[in-house]
Design a protein around this motif. Structure first.
Motif, mmCIF file in Angstrom:
data_model
loop_
_atom_site.group_PDB
_atom_site.id
_atom_site.type_symbol
_atom_site.label_atom_id
_atom_site.label_comp_id
_atom_site.label_asym_id
_atom_site.label_seq_id
_atom_site.Cartn_x
_atom_site.Cartn_y
_atom_site.Cartn_z
ATOM 1 N N LYS A 204 0.848 -1.192 0.000
ATOM 2 C CA LYS A 204 0.000 0.000 0.000
ATOM 3 C C LYS A 204 0.880 1.237 0.000
ATOM 4 N N ASP A 205 0.612 2.143 -0.950
ATOM 5 C CA ASP A 205 1.352 3.403 -1.055
ATOM 6 C C ASP A 205 2.864 3.156 -1.139
ATOM 7 N N GLY A 206 3.245 2.098 -1.822
ATOM 8 C CA GLY A 206 4.661 1.808 -2.011
ATOM 9 C C GLY A 206 5.330 1.134 -0.831
ATOM 10 N N VAL A 207 4.569 0.784 0.222
ATOM 11 C CA VAL A 207 5.129 0.147 1.420
ATOM 12 C C VAL A 207 4.667 -1.302 1.469
ATOM 13 N N VAL A 208 5.625 -2.204 1.695
ATOM 14 C CA VAL A 208 5.315 -3.625 1.822
ATOM 15 C C VAL A 208 5.327 -3.987 3.296
ATOM 16 N N SER A 209 4.244 -4.564 3.811
ATOM 17 C CA SER A 209 4.149 -4.839 5.238
ATOM 18 C C SER A 209 3.311 -6.087 5.492
ATOM 19 N N VAL A 210 3.437 -6.592 6.717
ATOM 20 C CA VAL A 210 2.595 -7.699 7.173
ATOM 21 C C VAL A 210 2.107 -7.378 8.581
ATOM 22 N N GLU A 211 0.970 -7.913 8.911
ATOM 23 C CA GLU A 211 0.428 -7.751 10.265
ATOM 24 C C GLU A 211 0.846 -8.962 11.091
ATOM 25 N N VAL A 212 1.426 -8.690 12.264
ATOM 26 C CA VAL A 212 1.930 -9.759 13.128
ATOM 27 C C VAL A 212 1.230 -9.682 14.483
ATOM 28 N N THR A 213 0.785 -10.812 14.959
ATOM 29 C CA THR A 213 0.152 -10.897 16.276
ATOM 30 C C THR A 213 1.049 -11.714 17.202
ATOM 31 N N VAL A 214 1.454 -11.108 18.316
ATOM 32 C CA VAL A 214 2.344 -11.767 19.281
ATOM 33 C C VAL A 214 1.563 -12.087 20.551
ATOM 34 N N THR A 215 1.736 -13.301 21.027
ATOM 35 C CA THR A 215 1.156 -13.717 22.311
ATOM 36 C C THR A 215 2.307 -14.014 23.254
ATOM 37 N N GLY A 216 2.373 -13.255 24.354
ATOM 38 C CA GLY A 216 3.501 -13.399 25.272
ATOM 39 C C GLY A 216 3.064 -13.697 26.699
ATOM 40 N N LEU A 217 3.994 -14.169 27.475
ATOM 41 C CA LEU A 217 3.739 -14.523 28.873
ATOM 42 C C LEU A 217 3.350 -13.287 29.676
ATOM 43 N N ASN A 218 2.356 -13.437 30.550
ATOM 44 C CA ASN A 218 1.943 -12.364 31.445
ATOM 45 C C ASN A 218 2.778 -12.453 32.721
ATOM 46 N N ILE A 219 3.837 -11.652 32.787
ATOM 47 C CA ILE A 219 4.755 -11.715 33.933
ATOM 48 C C ILE A 219 4.038 -11.385 35.231
ATOM 49 N N GLY A 220 3.139 -10.391 35.191
ATOM 50 C CA GLY A 220 2.414 -10.013 36.407
ATOM 51 C C GLY A 220 1.617 -11.163 36.986
ATOM 52 N N GLU A 221 1.009 -11.971 36.107
ATOM 53 C CA GLU A 221 0.236 -13.111 36.588
ATOM 54 C C GLU A 221 1.147 -14.188 37.174
ATOM 55 N N VAL A 222 2.310 -14.393 36.569
ATOM 56 C CA VAL A 222 3.263 -15.361 37.124
ATOM 57 C C VAL A 222 3.700 -14.919 38.521
ATOM 58 N N ASN A 223 4.020 -13.629 38.690
ATOM 59 C CA ASN A 223 4.423 -13.121 40.009
ATOM 60 C C ASN A 223 3.304 -13.276 41.041
ATOM 61 N N ARG A 224 2.079 -13.012 40.618
ATOM 62 C CA ARG A 224 0.959 -13.122 41.544
ATOM 63 C C ARG A 224 0.822 -14.542 42.075
ATOM 64 N N GLN A 225 0.911 -15.529 41.147
ATOM 65 C CA GLN A 225 0.808 -16.921 41.584
ATOM 66 C C GLN A 225 2.016 -17.333 42.415
ATOM 67 N N LEU A 226 3.171 -16.785 42.037
ATOM 68 C CA LEU A 226 4.388 -17.105 42.787
ATOM 69 C C LEU A 226 4.271 -16.627 44.231
ATOM 70 N N ILE A 227 3.822 -15.421 44.428
ATOM 71 C CA ILE A 227 3.679 -14.874 45.771
ATOM 72 C C ILE A 227 2.566 -15.593 46.530
ATOM 73 N N SER A 228 1.479 -15.880 45.822
ATOM 74 C CA SER A 228 0.364 -16.559 46.472
ATOM 75 C C SER A 228 0.786 -17.915 47.004
ATOM 76 N N ASP A 229 1.565 -18.670 46.224
ATOM 77 C CA ASP A 229 2.032 -19.980 46.675
ATOM 78 C C ASP A 229 3.074 -19.848 47.777
ATOM 79 N N SER A 230 3.900 -18.799 47.700
ATOM 80 C CA SER A 230 4.994 -18.655 48.653
ATOM 81 C C SER A 230 4.515 -18.181 50.022
ATOM 82 N N VAL A 231 3.356 -17.523 50.046
ATOM 83 C CA VAL A 231 2.836 -17.044 51.333
ATOM 84 C C VAL A 231 2.573 -18.206 52.269
#
Length: 312
Positions: A204-231
């Motif tokens: 489009k308009d001389g630009v070549v591109s692709v749409e990329v969708t990334v799914t990544g780990l939710n660090i905040g959720e890992v920390n929450r479970q880590l603290i919950s188990d460690s308590v």
């Protein structure tokens, strides 16, 4: 014989001059039909021939032969303004039009190389450090918010400065995770759970591109479970008791040598089992390198890489 009109030499006994078309007054021998009497010596034959039936033959003269036709002047080419603009647009875009088409499979291959390169610590040290800072800051925040309830089971919280303890915990975590080896362990645990999906190539308009969708780990959720188990576990209890120093916190120097490797080990274990993910959709653009004759990434949304490293 000679024509009595134009004087040109012609064949004998011809009725008409082949040059000027006039009658010669001669009658060829045997040229009379049956029943027609031949003319006597003193008789004359008068024959009128319509002018339309006699072709006019003009002989070329020396003057007409040397005359040459004038040459036509060449027509001047005048292009309308719109045509000029179109030509300029075509010339300016010819390099793009001459580029080979970027196929979907080739685009996916280039995107895969992009993420694989950033998985290497030497090539993406800053991204690993950013992942570490994000994890430590989030873990410190969650620990601080739960610190009072954790300490209340072991010490008299009225005698403990919870805010000061939170700061010391943050400093201790920073010191521990600032180690390159620990950063690599953390980063590899995060990106091991990340994935991406590449869409179709779009021009489009001389630009070549692709749409990329990334799914990544939710660090905040890992920390929450880590603290919950460690308590409720022995690991965090031991940490709190050590930090509390028998009821009162001394200084960072008193606790900096504490072994908190169980936090990193727990994070790595939890990262494999946490289902909650962060998702980001962005664009990656390509340009054609004329020297290498290869397509390369020219721009990528920074949020894509952040999500890949678990940063929300």
């Amino acid at each position: 014989m000679f024509c009595p009109n134009c004087g040109k030499e012609i064949k004998d006994n011809v009725k008409f001059c082949p040059i000027c078309g006039e009658a010669t007054g001669k009658k060829p021998a045997g040229d009379h039909k049956k029943g027609v009497m031949p003319l006597g010596a003193n008789q004359k034959l008068s024959v009128k021939i319509p002018a339309a039936k006699i072709p006019a033959v003009k002989l070329p003269t020396a003057q007409s032969a040397s005359r040459t036709l004038p040459l036509k002047e060449p027509r001047k080419l005048v292009l309308p303004l719109a045509a000029v603009v179109l030509v300029l647009i075509l010339i300016s875009g010819i390099s793009f039009l001459m580029k080979p088409r970027l196929k979907d499979e080739k685009a996916k291959e280039i995107v895969a190389q992009y993420f694989e390169t950033h998985e290497e610590y030497e090539e993406s040290e800053d991204q690993y450090r950013e992942c570490f800072r994000y994890m430590v800051n989030d873990l410190t925040r969650q620990l601080s918010s739960n610190l009072s309830s954790v300490l209340s089971s072991f010490v008299d919280t009225r005698k403990v400065d919870v805010n000061a303890m939170s700061q010391d915990i943050g400093s201790m975590l920073s010191d521990y995770f600032s180690n390159d080896s620990n950063q690599i362990t953390l980063g590899e645990a995060v990106i091991a759970e990340a994935e991406y999906e590449v869409g179709e190539v779009v021009k489009k308009d001389g630009v070549v591109s692709v749409e990329v969708t990334v799914t990544g780990l939710n660090i905040g959720e890992v920390n929450r479970q880590l603290i919950s188990d460690s308590v409720s576990g022995q690991g965090l209890a031991n940490l709190v008791i050590k930090l509390a120093g028998g009821g009162l916190l001394g200084s960072v120097a008193d606790v900096a040598g504490g072994d908190i490797s169980f936090l990193l080990d727990g994070f790595v274990r939890k990262a494999k089992n946490v289902d909650e993910k962060n998702t980001c959709t962005g664009t990656i653009e390509f340009e054609y390198n004329k020297k290498t004759k290869e397509w390369e990434i020219s721009r990528a949304d920074s949020k894509l890489l952040d999500t890949y490293f678990g940063i929300d």
